[in-house]
Design an enzyme around this catalytic site. Sequence first.
Site, PDB file in Angstrom:
ATOM      1  N   GLU A  61       0.827  -1.218   0.000  1.00  0.00           N
ATOM      2  CA  GLU A  61       0.000   0.000   0.000  1.00  0.00           C
ATOM      3  C   GLU A  61       0.858   1.264   0.000  1.00  0.00           C
ATOM      4  O   GLU A  61       0.544   2.238  -0.675  1.00  0.00           O
ATOM      5  CB  GLU A  61      -0.962   0.002   1.199  1.00  0.00           C
ATOM      6  CG  GLU A  61      -2.080  -1.013   1.085  1.00  0.00           C
ATOM      7  CD  GLU A  61      -2.922  -0.832  -0.168  1.00  0.00           C
ATOM      8  OE1 GLU A  61      -3.025   0.294  -0.673  1.00  0.00           O
ATOM      9  OE2 GLU A  61      -3.463  -1.843  -0.663  1.00  0.00           O
ATOM     10  N   TYR A 144      -6.295   6.407   4.087  1.00  0.00           N
ATOM     11  CA  TYR A 144      -6.522   5.350   3.097  1.00  0.00           C
ATOM     12  C   TYR A 144      -5.812   4.054   3.490  1.00  0.00           C
ATOM     13  O   TYR A 144      -6.398   2.973   3.480  1.00  0.00           O
ATOM     14  CB  TYR A 144      -6.053   5.817   1.708  1.00  0.00           C
ATOM     15  CG  TYR A 144      -6.030   4.695   0.710  1.00  0.00           C
ATOM     16  CD1 TYR A 144      -7.211   4.230   0.156  1.00  0.00           C
ATOM     17  CD2 TYR A 144      -4.831   4.073   0.358  1.00  0.00           C
ATOM     18  CE1 TYR A 144      -7.212   3.174  -0.737  1.00  0.00           C
ATOM     19  CE2 TYR A 144      -4.811   3.015  -0.531  1.00  0.00           C
ATOM     20  CZ  TYR A 144      -6.006   2.568  -1.078  1.00  0.00           C
ATOM     21  OH  TYR A 144      -6.000   1.523  -1.945  1.00  0.00           O
ATOM     22  N   ASP A 162      -9.763   6.083  -2.215  1.00  0.00           N
ATOM     23  CA  ASP A 162      -8.606   6.734  -2.846  1.00  0.00           C
ATOM     24  C   ASP A 162      -9.089   7.391  -4.142  1.00  0.00           C
ATOM     25  O   ASP A 162     -10.300   7.476  -4.383  1.00  0.00           O
ATOM     26  CB  ASP A 162      -7.465   5.733  -3.087  1.00  0.00           C
ATOM     27  CG  ASP A 162      -7.824   4.711  -4.154  1.00  0.00           C
ATOM     28  OD1 ASP A 162      -8.996   4.677  -4.590  1.00  0.00           O
ATOM     29  OD2 ASP A 162      -6.938   3.950  -4.572  1.00  0.00           O
TER      30      ASP A 162
END
Length: 370
Positions: A61, A144, A162
């Site tokens: 991520e 996020y 996002d």
Amino acid sequence: MPYAKDKVKIVVVKLQSHVPNLRARLLDWYDQQGRILPWRIRPEDRARGMSADPYAIWLSEIMLQQTTVSHATPYWKKFLARWPSVIDLANANRDQVLTEWAGLGYYARARNLHKCAEVVRDRFGGQFPETERQLLDLPGIGPYTAATMAAICFGEPTNIVDGNVERVISRLYGEAAPLPKSKLLLRKLAAPLADPDRPGDYGQALMDLGATICTPRAPQCSACPWNLACRALRDGEPEKYPQKIRKVKPVKFGAVFALIYDDHILLRQRPDKGLLGGMLELPTTTWNEAMTDRPFEYAPTDKNWEKCSGQIKHIFTHFELRLDVYRAASKAQTLDGIWAKTKNLSNYPIPTLTKKAIKLALDEVNRRET
Ligand code: SF4
């Protein structure tokens, strides 16, 4: 924002009856057509007893912010091979982490990655905390990433939003308010859709939908699991969503100085805080809206600096940079700094911008010698 509040209420109430159907359609589509990614645990993997590794998910991520899957994947593999656990990463020298990160850009992420690994080692015994709230307290983990990790790794039904998700939601609801003003509104519109029973799969499905079907240009609406409910499709112009207030990027100018001694080049480390923090650079002027009249005041030494032909252009998030490159030969390594061997530059934490400038200087030296 009263306008957003009222609008969300009306739209959510109108679409509430569709929510179970939207979730079911998206998850069915994901079960059959979701992406296979090296860090991802798909439903069939889970059926075989596998579970998501928070360290692997976190790495992916952080790397995927502002970067494509194809660009980030080799970095993700390299990091996991070199530092198989978050404790290994925490124990690594930070410059090694910056060196391996070079080319991924946004170097504050690499510095925070290392800092976060240290916190997970020191405060949590090497195990990531398991709630969105706790994850948000870790260095470099924003809303996020916290929402994504909590949903995928720990089954918390979070609201994952996002840029891709904003696009899908703005189209689904036909939301015309432009970004970035509409961010909060889109977040509120996305929240009721999250699936409480399969939060990780739902989040990943939504990401996949945005990345592969509901793309910025030419969305494949005929293959979309939400096409029956989509307002933008019904209105006939899905591409026009999300609307955006466009800002023109300012252009800044500067010059860098490549001092070459034999097969070494003089570099120096940027301050830890700020743009490209902690990375190596060629000595540089300040970067301003116009080129300084006296660039050589910033040169590391008085030399007959020769200007290389061409100019480096580099796009940062908030501005475009144009750099002139000057080069000169040195008779010794007398100046302070890091004299990096030009054949081993991959062993140093050098960002792409500096690599481009060094290449311009060295290419010119080689051209003149041949
Ligand atoms: S129908 Fe088209 S525009 Fe609407 S969500 Fe699906 S891909 Fe996006």
